[in-house]
Design a protein around this motif. Structure first.
Motif, PDB file in Angstrom:
ATOM      1  N   ASP A   1       0.794  -1.331   0.048  1.00  0.00           N
ATOM      2  CA  ASP A   1      -0.071   0.179   0.158  1.00  0.00           C
ATOM      3  C   ASP A   1       0.800   1.350   0.158  1.00  0.00           C
ATOM      4  OD1 ASP A   1      -2.318  -1.566  -0.055  1.00  0.00           O
ATOM      5  OD2 ASP A   1      -2.451  -1.565   2.372  1.00  0.00           O
ATOM      6  N   GLY A   2       2.228   1.189   0.105  1.00  0.00           N
ATOM      7  CA  GLY A   2       2.990   2.199  -0.052  1.00  0.00           C
ATOM      8  C   GLY A   2       3.481   2.719   1.514  1.00  0.00           C
ATOM      9  N   GLU A   3       3.248   2.129   2.195  1.00  0.00           N
ATOM     10  CA  GLU A   3       3.589   2.583   3.764  1.00  0.00           C
ATOM     11  C   GLU A   3       5.074   2.203   3.923  1.00  0.00           C
ATOM     12  OE1 GLU A   3       2.362   2.269   8.346  1.00  0.00           O
ATOM     13  OE2 GLU A   3       1.163   0.937   6.989  1.00  0.00           O
ATOM     14  N   VAL A   4       5.893   3.387   4.304  1.00  0.00           N
ATOM     15  CA  VAL A   4       7.325   2.822   4.664  1.00  0.00           C
ATOM     16  C   VAL A   4       7.337   2.384   6.235  1.00  0.00           C
ATOM     17  CG1 VAL A   4       9.705   3.712   4.892  1.00  0.00           C
ATOM     18  CG2 VAL A   4       8.135   4.565   2.841  1.00  0.00           C
ATOM     19  N   ILE A   5       7.665   1.356   6.259  1.00  0.00           N
ATOM     20  CA  ILE A   5       7.715   0.432   7.764  1.00  0.00           C
ATOM     21  C   ILE A   5       8.794   0.687   8.497  1.00  0.00           C
ATOM     22  CG2 ILE A   5       5.246  -0.453   7.430  1.00  0.00           C
ATOM     23  CD1 ILE A   5       6.898  -3.304   7.184  1.00  0.00           C
ATOM     24  N   GLY A   6      10.085   0.791   7.782  1.00  0.00           N
ATOM     25  CA  GLY A   6      11.089   0.568   8.123  1.00  0.00           C
ATOM     26  C   GLY A   6      12.442   0.481   7.198  1.00  0.00           C
ATOM     27  N   THR A   7      13.562  -0.062   7.451  1.00  0.00           N
ATOM     28  CA  THR A   7      14.925  -0.059   6.502  1.00  0.00           C
ATOM     29  C   THR A   7      15.045  -1.546   6.440  1.00  0.00           C
ATOM     30  OG1 THR A   7      16.152   0.617   8.414  1.00  0.00           O
ATOM     31  CG2 THR A   7      15.178   2.239   6.590  1.00  0.00           C
TER      32      THR A   7
ATOM     33  N   TYR B   1       4.374  -7.197  11.301  1.00  0.00           N
ATOM     34  CA  TYR B   1       3.550  -6.012  10.768  1.00  0.00           C
ATOM     35  C   TYR B   1       1.899  -6.369  10.977  1.00  0.00           C
ATOM     36  CZ  TYR B   1       1.412  -2.309   8.167  1.00  0.00           C
ATOM     37  OH  TYR B   1       0.666  -1.299   7.666  1.00  0.00           O
ATOM     38  N   GLU B   2       1.570  -7.624  10.633  1.00  0.00           N
ATOM     39  CA  GLU B   2      -0.040  -7.958  10.592  1.00  0.00           C
ATOM     40  C   GLU B   2      -0.272  -8.109  11.827  1.00  0.00           C
ATOM     41  OE1 GLU B   2      -0.255 -11.010   7.630  1.00  0.00           O
ATOM     42  OE2 GLU B   2      -0.628  -9.510   6.062  1.00  0.00           O
ATOM     43  N   ALA B   3       0.540  -8.665  12.895  1.00  0.00           N
ATOM     44  CA  ALA B   3       0.268  -8.957  14.221  1.00  0.00           C
ATOM     45  C   ALA B   3      -0.183  -7.508  14.926  1.00  0.00           C
ATOM     46  CB  ALA B   3       1.159  -9.699  15.059  1.00  0.00           C
ATOM     47  N   ASN B   4       0.583  -6.471  14.571  1.00  0.00           N
ATOM     48  CA  ASN B   4       0.314  -5.207  14.980  1.00  0.00           C
ATOM     49  C   ASN B   4      -0.459  -4.127  14.218  1.00  0.00           C
ATOM     50  OD1 ASN B   4       2.620  -5.136  17.315  1.00  0.00           O
ATOM     51  ND2 ASN B   4       3.695  -5.953  15.665  1.00  0.00           N
ATOM     52  N   ASN B   5      -0.786  -4.427  13.102  1.00  0.00           N
ATOM     53  CA  ASN B   5      -1.576  -3.357  12.211  1.00  0.00           C
ATOM     54  C   ASN B   5      -2.639  -4.018  11.530  1.00  0.00           C
ATOM     55  OD1 ASN B   5       0.609  -0.983  12.613  1.00  0.00           O
ATOM     56  ND2 ASN B   5       1.817  -2.705  12.049  1.00  0.00           N
TER      57      ASN B   5
END
Length: 104
Positions: free
Chosen positions: A33-39, A96-100
């Motif tokens: 979806d284009g969300e930057v979640i880290g590096t 990510y899915e566990a938190n968002n």
């Protein structure tokens, strides 16, 4: 930029195409979806040795410490590197899915 995977390591292909230039061994981790979640970054490898091992690392936005790692046995063996990146991406997605919630 086309984000085709649920978790995308932006710049990874450029790093590989460069001959594993250390200056390109990092980038953003972005959801479909284009969300930057880290590096992401690659450490512990010798770009001059195709037999070098190394490690992918993921650091979440807002964190100073590396959250997940996945090692690979040989730098220039695509299955070794690909499996490591796939495992890391799966781990990031589960976290990510566990938190968002689920990535669409």
């Amino acid at each position: 930029m086309e984000l085709i995977y649920p978790i995308n390591c932006v710049g990874h292909d450029e790093w590989m195409q460069s001959g594993y230039d250390p200056r390109l061994s990092k980038g953003e981790v972005v959801t479909r979806d284009g969300e930057v979640i880290g590096t992401w970054r690659v450490v512990g490898y010798d770009p001059a040795s195709e037999c070098s091992s190394g490690q992918f690392e993921f650091t979440a936005n807002g964190d100073d410490a590396v959250k997940f790692t996945e090692g690979f046995a040989m730098l220039d063996v695509r299955p070794s590197q690909g499996l490591a990146l796939s495992k890391l991406s799966s781990t990031i997605r589960e976290w990510y899915e566990a938190n968002n919630g689920e990535i669409s």
